[in-house]
Design a protein around this motif. Structure first.
Motif, PDB file in Angstrom:
ATOM      1  N   UNK A 182      42.153  29.430  41.329  1.00 57.55           N
ATOM      2  CA  UNK A 182      41.475  29.998  40.161  1.00 57.55           C
ATOM      3  C   UNK A 182      41.871  31.463  39.972  1.00 57.55           C
ATOM      4  N   UNK A 183      42.088  31.837  38.711  1.00 51.49           N
ATOM      5  CA  UNK A 183      42.526  33.191  38.400  1.00 51.49           C
ATOM      6  C   UNK A 183      42.080  33.545  36.989  1.00 51.49           C
ATOM      7  N   UNK A 184      42.159  34.820  36.653  1.00 51.92           N
ATOM      8  CA  UNK A 184      41.917  35.275  35.288  1.00 51.92           C
ATOM      9  C   UNK A 184      43.111  36.100  34.823  1.00 51.92           C
ATOM     10  N   UNK A 185      43.161  36.307  33.522  1.00 50.17           N
ATOM     11  CA  UNK A 185      44.193  37.136  32.918  1.00 50.17           C
ATOM     12  C   UNK A 185      43.524  38.341  32.255  1.00 50.17           C
ATOM     13  N   UNK A 186      43.981  39.539  32.591  1.00 52.95           N
ATOM     14  CA  UNK A 186      43.542  40.757  31.918  1.00 52.95           C
ATOM     15  C   UNK A 186      44.739  41.397  31.236  1.00 52.95           C
ATOM     16  N   UNK A 187      44.519  41.960  30.062  1.00 53.37           N
ATOM     17  CA  UNK A 187      45.593  42.656  29.364  1.00 53.37           C
ATOM     18  C   UNK A 187      45.258  44.137  29.253  1.00 53.37           C
ATOM     19  N   UNK A 188      46.301  44.965  29.348  1.00 51.81           N
ATOM     20  CA  UNK A 188      46.094  46.407  29.255  1.00 51.81           C
ATOM     21  C   UNK A 188      47.389  47.131  28.990  1.00 51.81           C
ATOM     22  N   UNK A 192      45.024  37.801  38.063  1.00 57.78           N
ATOM     23  CA  UNK A 192      44.207  38.177  39.217  1.00 57.78           C
ATOM     24  C   UNK A 192      43.588  36.925  39.817  1.00 57.78           C
ATOM     25  N   UNK A 193      44.018  36.569  41.011  1.00 56.97           N
ATOM     26  CA  UNK A 193      43.468  35.411  41.718  1.00 56.97           C
ATOM     27  C   UNK A 193      42.057  35.711  42.208  1.00 56.97           C
ATOM     28  N   UNK A 194      41.191  34.722  42.115  1.00 58.84           N
ATOM     29  CA  UNK A 194      39.808  34.904  42.564  1.00 58.84           C
ATOM     30  C   UNK A 194      39.753  35.278  44.041  1.00 58.84           C
ATOM     31  N   UNK A 195      40.663  34.728  44.838  1.00 59.62           N
ATOM     32  CA  UNK A 195      40.633  35.003  46.273  1.00 59.62           C
ATOM     33  C   UNK A 195      41.066  36.431  46.610  1.00 59.62           C
ATOM     34  N   UNK A 196      41.645  37.157  45.634  1.00 64.44           N
ATOM     35  CA  UNK A 196      42.069  38.539  45.846  1.00 64.44           C
ATOM     36  C   UNK A 196      40.990  39.546  45.443  1.00 64.44           C
ATOM     37  N   UNK A 197      39.806  39.045  45.094  1.00 62.65           N
ATOM     38  CA  UNK A 197      38.722  39.906  44.614  1.00 62.65           C
ATOM     39  C   UNK A 197      37.557  39.855  45.598  1.00 62.65           C
ATOM     40  N   UNK A 198      37.093  41.025  45.998  1.00 62.42           N
ATOM     41  CA  UNK A 198      35.914  41.133  46.846  1.00 62.42           C
ATOM     42  C   UNK A 198      34.773  41.780  46.075  1.00 62.42           C
ATOM     43  N   UNK A 199      33.598  41.783  46.654  1.00 63.95           N
ATOM     44  CA  UNK A 199      32.409  42.342  45.999  1.00 63.95           C
ATOM     45  C   UNK A 199      31.685  43.272  46.955  1.00 63.95           C
ATOM     46  N   UNK A 200      31.220  44.399  46.424  1.00 58.39           N
ATOM     47  CA  UNK A 200      30.412  45.341  47.200  1.00 58.39           C
ATOM     48  C   UNK A 200      29.202  45.760  46.365  1.00 58.39           C
ATOM     49  N   UNK A 201      28.125  46.061  47.045  1.00 57.85           N
ATOM     50  CA  UNK A 201      26.934  46.552  46.361  1.00 57.85           C
ATOM     51  C   UNK A 201      27.121  47.995  45.896  1.00 57.85           C
ATOM     52  N   UNK A 203      35.554  36.051  41.516  1.00 53.88           N
ATOM     53  CA  UNK A 203      35.666  36.425  42.929  1.00 53.88           C
ATOM     54  C   UNK A 203      35.336  35.196  43.771  1.00 53.88           C
ATOM     55  N   UNK A 204      36.191  34.903  44.734  1.00 53.20           N
ATOM     56  CA  UNK A 204      35.967  33.779  45.651  1.00 53.20           C
ATOM     57  C   UNK A 204      35.599  34.368  47.008  1.00 53.20           C
ATOM     58  N   UNK A 205      34.324  34.226  47.400  1.00 55.31           N
ATOM     59  CA  UNK A 205      33.845  34.833  48.640  1.00 55.31           C
ATOM     60  C   UNK A 205      33.089  33.771  49.450  1.00 55.31           C
ATOM     61  N   UNK A 206      32.706  34.123  50.679  1.00 51.62           N
ATOM     62  CA  UNK A 206      31.968  33.181  51.516  1.00 51.62           C
ATOM     63  C   UNK A 206      30.497  33.135  51.089  1.00 51.62           C
ATOM     64  N   UNK A 207      29.864  32.004  51.380  1.00 46.50           N
ATOM     65  CA  UNK A 207      28.438  31.891  51.106  1.00 46.50           C
ATOM     66  C   UNK A 207      27.647  32.898  51.947  1.00 46.50           C
ATOM     67  N   UNK A 208      28.159  33.178  53.160  1.00 46.46           N
ATOM     68  CA  UNK A 208      27.478  34.165  54.000  1.00 46.46           C
ATOM     69  C   UNK A 208      27.447  35.525  53.313  1.00 46.46           C
ATOM     70  N   UNK A 209      28.576  35.912  52.698  1.00 45.71           N
ATOM     71  CA  UNK A 209      28.613  37.195  51.995  1.00 45.71           C
ATOM     72  C   UNK A 209      27.611  37.223  50.847  1.00 45.71           C
ATOM     73  N   UNK A 210      27.511  36.096  50.139  1.00 42.01           N
ATOM     74  CA  UNK A 210      26.525  36.004  49.057  1.00 42.01           C
ATOM     75  C   UNK A 210      25.118  36.235  49.576  1.00 42.01           C
TER      76      UNK A 210
END
Length: 202
Positions: free
Chosen positions: A68-74, A112-121, A166-173
């Motif tokens: 899974x991925x998205x496309x951004x233009x800029x 941008x692949x979902x697995x290449x995206x992380x999340x932080x508070x 973003x593709x993350x672990x359930x634990x991270x969620x």
């Protein structure tokens, strides 16, 4: 052989600026070439629209794929010759990638692949190796397999902001206590971004 032909098709699209119909079962090919996508299943149209919107639609199967991925233009904003880094302005901020994308002002699309995206508070510059940090709002969270989740994000604070996955672990969620409507920081790896010129650049 098919992958060798794709750059020629991209150049044809850039040079001629004419509509092209491209039929493929390979989503990565479609992500490189398409602006508008028609999604077929067993001969029936199940969705159609701007490719960036369909790729991140929680109701469609595309976001549930392993790749899974998205496309951004800029547009190209700056180039750091010392580190060979291009800075691309997108809706909601800017992204840096390890690639020379040419002259300032040129238009590009980024996969941008979902697995290449992380999340932080929260985020503080210099605390990690990520060069790309964008503010985003959680639109939805869906399970992916037994131990992972796909987080659907909207960049910026506006309803019309670009979508991101973003593709993350359930634990991270669970640890971050993520839920729909939360404002978070999306962390994107520079080495995982690939830019290609858009038709506007012809």
């Amino acid at each position: 052989s098919r992958m060798e032909i794709l750059p020629y098709l991209q150049r044809l699209h850039l040079d001629l600026k004419v509509p092209i119909v491209y039929v493929s079962h390979d989503l990565q090919e479609v992500e490189q070439l398409a602006d508008w996508m028609i999604l077929l299943e067993k001969g029936h149209v199940i969705a159609q629209g701007c490719i960036s919107g369909l790729l991140a639609n929680p109701q469609l199967p595309l976001a549930r794929l392993p790749e899974a991925a998205v496309i951004l233009e800029g547009s190209m904003q700056d180039f750091d010759s010392k580190y060979c880094l291009s800075k691309i302005g997108v809706n909601g901020g800017s992204l840096t990638l390890s690639q020379n994308l040419g002259v300032v002002g040129s238009r590009h699309r980024l996969r941008i692949l979902a697995r290449e995206v992380g999340i932080a508070r929260s985020w503080r510059d210099g605390d990690a190796s990520f060069l790309n940090v964008l503010t985003a709002v959680i639109v939805d969270i869906q399970p992916f397999g037994q131990q992972q989740a796909t987080v659907f994000l909207r960049l910026g604070n506006q309803a019309n902001g670009d979508a991101l996955l973003a593709r993350i672990t359930k634990k991270s969620c669970d640890v971050l206590q993520l839920k729909k409507g939360d404002e978070v920081k999306a962390l994107i790896k520079s080495v995982g971004l690939v830019g290609v010129p858009t038709v506007d650049q012809a």
